[in-house]
Motif scaffolding. Sequence first.
Motif, PDB file in Angstrom:
ATOM      1  N   HIS A   1       0.838  -1.207   0.000  1.00 57.23           N
ATOM      2  CA  HIS A   1       0.000   0.000   0.000  1.00 57.23           C
ATOM      3  C   HIS A   1       0.872   1.256   0.000  1.00 57.23           C
ATOM      4  N   GLU A   2       1.939   1.203   0.778  1.00 56.54           N
ATOM      5  CA  GLU A   2       2.862   2.333   0.837  1.00 56.54           C
ATOM      6  C   GLU A   2       3.512   2.562  -0.527  1.00 56.54           C
TER       7      GLU A   2
ATOM      8  N   VAL B   1      -5.258   3.127   4.070  1.00 57.63           N
ATOM      9  CA  VAL B   1      -5.802   2.181   3.099  1.00 57.63           C
ATOM     10  C   VAL B   1      -6.450   1.055   3.883  1.00 57.63           C
TER      11      VAL B   1
ATOM     12  N   ASN C   1      -8.390  -2.526   3.695  1.00 59.09           N
ATOM     13  CA  ASN C   1      -8.777  -3.716   2.933  1.00 59.09           C
ATOM     14  C   ASN C   1      -9.880  -4.430   3.708  1.00 59.09           C
TER      15      ASN C   1
ATOM     16  N   SER D   1      -3.825   0.108   6.699  1.00 57.50           N
ATOM     17  CA  SER D   1      -2.453   0.588   6.530  1.00 57.50           C
ATOM     18  C   SER D   1      -2.489   2.098   6.710  1.00 57.50           C
TER      19      SER D   1
ATOM     20  N   CYS E   1     -10.315  -1.011  -0.342  1.00 60.39           N
ATOM     21  CA  CYS E   1     -10.197  -2.046  -1.363  1.00 60.39           C
ATOM     22  C   CYS E   1     -10.734  -3.350  -0.805  1.00 60.39           C
TER      23      CYS E   1
ATOM     24  N   THR F   1     -10.390   2.588  -3.827  1.00 58.59           N
ATOM     25  CA  THR F   1      -9.079   2.853  -4.441  1.00 58.59           C
ATOM     26  C   THR F   1      -9.213   3.218  -5.917  1.00 58.59           C
TER      27      THR F   1
ATOM     28  N   VAL G   1      -6.158  -5.379  -5.583  1.00 57.33           N
ATOM     29  CA  VAL G   1      -5.027  -4.839  -4.823  1.00 57.33           C
ATOM     30  C   VAL G   1      -4.234  -5.959  -4.143  1.00 57.33           C
ATOM     31  N   GLU G   2      -4.922  -6.910  -3.525  1.00 52.14           N
ATOM     32  CA  GLU G   2      -4.189  -7.964  -2.803  1.00 52.14           C
ATOM     33  C   GLU G   2      -3.445  -8.899  -3.756  1.00 52.14           C
TER      34      GLU G   2
END
Length: 363
Positions: free
Chosen positions: A147-148, A160, A162, A170, A290, A315, A325-326
Amino acid sequence: MALYIGVMSGTSLDGMDIALIEMGARPTLVATHYTPMPAALRAELLGLCASGPDEVMRCAVAENHWVELAAQGVNALLAQQQLAPASIRAIGSHGQTIRHEPALGFTVQIGNPALLAELTGICVVGDFRRRDVAAGGQGAPLVPAFHEALFNDDTGYRAVLNVGGFSNLSLITPTSPVAGFDCGPGNVLLDAWIHDTCGELYDRNGQWAASGKVEPILLETLLSDSFFKTKGPKSTGREVFNLSWLKHHLQSLPTFAAENVQATLLELTALTIVESLKAAQPLTEELLVCGGGAHNGTLMARLAALLPHTTVSSTHAKGVDPDWVEAMAFAWLAHCCLENIPTNRPSVTGARGLRVLGAIYPA
């Protein structure tokens, strides 16, 4: 530019997300493939999340079934993109979590990376979490570093979120290392309750929850779980929050309308996220969501209502599809492993230091 594939099958057990990324200055999503989880395999995997007879053999058989499904998805994605296996540097495979007990010093993700390498002809990086657990960490969440890398633009206080089976945050700021932790159940109880009551796999857009009302006594009872009182690096899983846990609490209370239980579970998810965020980063300007929860309009509206001074959005607002994203993260983790780049974050997991995560299985 190197190409990587990420394979993610989360605690929701709804299917496999397979993402093809290109590694540049920032990872870019090139293509995706989704493989639904067959009901028989889902039942096999759920059965391994609690103790039972002949677990070792059942685990080995289920693992190979999982890998065969993953390989089919990877090969379908390659065919769709007209790519040869040799054009992919590596697959990052999360595997399937069946037990997560960092307090006891272990976490188990099955996924036979050796067989996945054999069936695809591509180098596989797997077993990401155990290296962090070996260093005294929680082994989760691992996505904050990604995420960073994806969302840090050195401006403002951003988070962020999830929301998969479980929810994790995050925290990204210009001045501090990324922080993060699990907040509690995301969709896991919502999915379990609607499946048990109505036979549906999930509550589409949170409509059933929206039809009910929050039961304060039930909410208070659920919030009394010791996990919600724990501060600092923490993670959780189906070992703690599951249908049996919910029914155990319901047994000691008056009977509630089923839709009110669902409304209360959604409130539990929203409140535990918001309270965690406010405690850790009170001045969050932007919350990017996300995972499957980003599609739950009722949950998104509730988060926005509970965070009036924070912009809450998917996102998508940053050009990244929330569903992928994951899977992108595990493709990126494979890249980092091959490049000897540490990707755990002690500020997130509580590990004794930075570690390179993953084990490499050459094609």
